[in-house]
Design a protein around this motif. Structure first.
Motif, short mmCIF file in Angstrom:
data_model
loop_
_atom_site.label_atom_id
_atom_site.label_comp_id
_atom_site.label_asym_id
_atom_site.label_seq_id
_atom_site.Cartn_x
_atom_site.Cartn_y
_atom_site.Cartn_z
N GLY A 49 28.76 10.42 -46.36
CA GLY A 49 27.39 12.22 -46.53
C GLY A 49 28.23 13.38 -46.19
O GLY A 49 28.78 14.45 -46.84
N ALA A 50 29.00 13.09 -45.05
CA ALA A 50 30.17 14.33 -45.16
C ALA A 50 31.67 14.40 -45.83
O ALA A 50 31.67 14.99 -46.22
CB ALA A 50 30.21 14.27 -43.67
N ALA A 51 32.34 12.87 -46.06
CA ALA A 51 33.05 13.16 -47.06
C ALA A 51 33.01 13.32 -48.94
O ALA A 51 33.84 14.27 -49.54
CB ALA A 51 33.16 11.38 -47.29
N ASP A 52 31.26 13.10 -48.71
CA ASP A 52 31.24 13.93 -50.24
C ASP A 52 31.45 15.28 -49.83
O ASP A 52 31.80 16.28 -51.28
CB ASP A 52 30.23 13.23 -50.78
CG ASP A 52 29.15 11.66 -50.83
OD1 ASP A 52 30.34 11.35 -50.83
OD2 ASP A 52 28.42 11.26 -50.67
N ASP A 53 30.89 15.71 -49.43
CA ASP A 53 30.59 17.03 -49.21
C ASP A 53 32.50 17.78 -49.13
O ASP A 53 33.54 18.52 -49.20
CB ASP A 53 30.26 18.15 -47.87
CG ASP A 53 28.17 17.60 -48.03
OD1 ASP A 53 28.18 17.64 -49.46
OD2 ASP A 53 27.28 18.02 -46.90
N ILE A 54 33.06 16.97 -47.50
CA ILE A 54 34.29 17.06 -47.12
C ILE A 54 35.14 17.41 -49.36
O ILE A 54 36.21 18.38 -49.03
CB ILE A 54 34.92 16.46 -46.42
CG1 ILE A 54 34.51 16.85 -44.88
CG2 ILE A 54 36.38 16.36 -46.16
CD1 ILE A 54 34.99 18.16 -44.57
N THR A 55 35.25 16.72 -49.57
CA THR A 55 36.64 16.24 -51.02
C THR A 55 36.02 17.01 -51.93
O THR A 55 36.46 18.11 -52.75
CB THR A 55 35.68 14.92 -51.64
OG1 THR A 55 35.96 13.42 -50.58
CG2 THR A 55 36.22 14.59 -52.80
N ALA A 56 34.49 17.62 -51.94
CA ALA A 56 34.12 18.79 -52.86
C ALA A 56 34.82 20.54 -52.53
O ALA A 56 35.59 21.03 -53.54
CB ALA A 56 32.37 18.45 -53.19
N GLU A 57 35.05 20.28 -51.25
CA GLU A 57 35.36 21.60 -50.74
C GLU A 57 36.80 21.92 -50.85
O GLU A 57 37.53 22.61 -51.26
CB GLU A 57 34.77 21.77 -49.67
CG GLU A 57 34.57 23.01 -49.24
CD GLU A 57 33.88 23.41 -47.86
OE1 GLU A 57 34.21 24.91 -47.09
OE2 GLU A 57 32.81 22.70 -46.50
N THR A 58 37.49 20.60 -50.47
CA THR A 58 38.76 20.69 -50.70
C THR A 58 38.96 20.67 -52.05
O THR A 58 40.09 21.25 -51.98
CB THR A 58 38.94 19.18 -50.24
OG1 THR A 58 39.30 18.26 -49.10
CG2 THR A 58 40.41 19.16 -50.63
N PHE A 59 38.93 20.08 -52.88
CA PHE A 59 39.24 20.54 -53.86
C PHE A 59 38.33 21.95 -54.56
O PHE A 59 39.47 22.49 -56.18
CB PHE A 59 39.10 19.31 -55.44
CG PHE A 59 39.84 17.99 -55.45
CD1 PHE A 59 41.07 18.38 -55.44
CD2 PHE A 59 38.98 17.21 -54.04
CE1 PHE A 59 41.46 16.95 -55.55
CE2 PHE A 59 40.45 15.79 -53.88
CZ PHE A 59 41.08 15.95 -55.00
N LEU A 60 37.11 22.43 -54.54
CA LEU A 60 36.89 23.58 -54.35
C LEU A 60 38.30 24.79 -54.37
O LEU A 60 38.94 26.06 -54.58
CB LEU A 60 36.13 23.56 -54.10
CG LEU A 60 34.61 25.29 -54.05
CD1 LEU A 60 35.40 25.68 -55.87
CD2 LEU A 60 33.15 25.25 -53.65
N ILE A 61 38.54 24.68 -52.59
CA ILE A 61 39.66 25.76 -51.69
C ILE A 61 40.98 25.08 -52.59
O ILE A 61 41.43 26.33 -52.70
CB ILE A 61 39.43 25.06 -50.78
CG1 ILE A 61 38.36 25.26 -49.78
CG2 ILE A 61 40.80 26.17 -49.89
CD1 ILE A 61 37.96 25.07 -48.48
N ALA A 62 41.25 24.24 -52.91
CA ALA A 62 42.82 23.96 -53.66
C ALA A 62 42.69 25.00 -55.41
O ALA A 62 43.67 25.46 -55.95
CB ALA A 62 42.45 22.86 -54.42
N PHE A 63 41.28 24.54 -56.28
CA PHE A 63 41.25 25.11 -57.29
C PHE A 63 41.12 26.97 -56.55
O PHE A 63 41.94 27.32 -57.67
CB PHE A 63 39.97 24.72 -57.89
CG PHE A 63 39.72 25.54 -59.12
CD1 PHE A 63 40.91 24.31 -60.42
CD2 PHE A 63 39.16 26.85 -60.02
CE1 PHE A 63 40.51 25.33 -61.59
CE2 PHE A 63 38.93 26.99 -60.83
CZ PHE A 63 39.12 26.60 -61.73
#
Length: 201
Positions: A49-63
């Protein structure tokens, strides 16, 4: 008939990121290349569950920060893992609780996703979970980026923004502490080291 997406013709991550400054949609190519690995790593650390959020936020920050990306680094893996590690660090207490619960019971709702799907054997190796939980956050980041994300020392240094010498000292310290903790526990079996050959080398 439409051809392949523009990102498919870009050879490395630096090219994708540079091109995405003019064509933002091309950044999706970076996501396609690396999101599964980032998600898998986050799931092993914090659960599905947390991995979904971590992944989404990782790529949002990267973008959002892609203009500052160092284009001399052709692979964005260390950069992305560094962002993910910082986000995971904010969940340090959750991770430690999950590891300790796994050590006590062999099962935990947070840890179940990576203990069941990524490596069933860890659930039977409570001493390893205890040893990981006892590491400092910095040492645990370095050890798991090497053992679970398969990053090299230089990549870990780039990911965490620390000197190469610090990576080596943290990794040596983490391996020593894990090795000592496991050797002190009579219930631990050597088969657990099959989780990754890099754990105690």
């Amino acid at each position: 008939m439409t051809g392949p997406p523009a990102s498919a013709s870009l050879h490395d991550d630096a090219e994708v990121i540079a091109q995405s400054l003019e064509e933002p949609e091309i950044f999706a190519g970076l996501y396609d290349r690396h999101a599964p690995d980032i998600h898998r790593y986050a799931a092993r650390r914090l659960g599905e569950g947390a991995a979904d959020d971590i992944t989404a936020e990782t790529f949002l920050i990267a973008f959002r920060s892609r203009r500052r990306y160092d284009s001399s680094r052709r692979s964005a893996r260390p950069w992305l893992y560094g962002i993910a590690a910082n986000l995971i660090g904010k969940h340090r207490r959750s991770e430690e609780r999950g590891l300790r619960a796994l050590a006590r019971t062999g099962q935990d709702p947070v840890a179940a996703s990576w203990s069941d799907r990524c490596d069933d054997r860890i659930a039977a190796q409570a001493p390893l979970a205890v040893a990981l939980a006892a590491l400092s956050p910095g040492d645990r980041h370095v050890l798991l980026l090497v053992a679970w994300a398969d990053l090299g020392y230089q990549e870990v240094a780039e990911a965490l923004g620390i000197p190469l010498g610090t990576v080596r000292s943290r990794l040596n310290r983490a391996r020593r502490k894990v090795r000592e903790a496991l050797c002190m526990d009579p219930s631990f079996t050597p088969d657990a080291m099959e989780l990754s050959p890099s754990w105690t080398k």
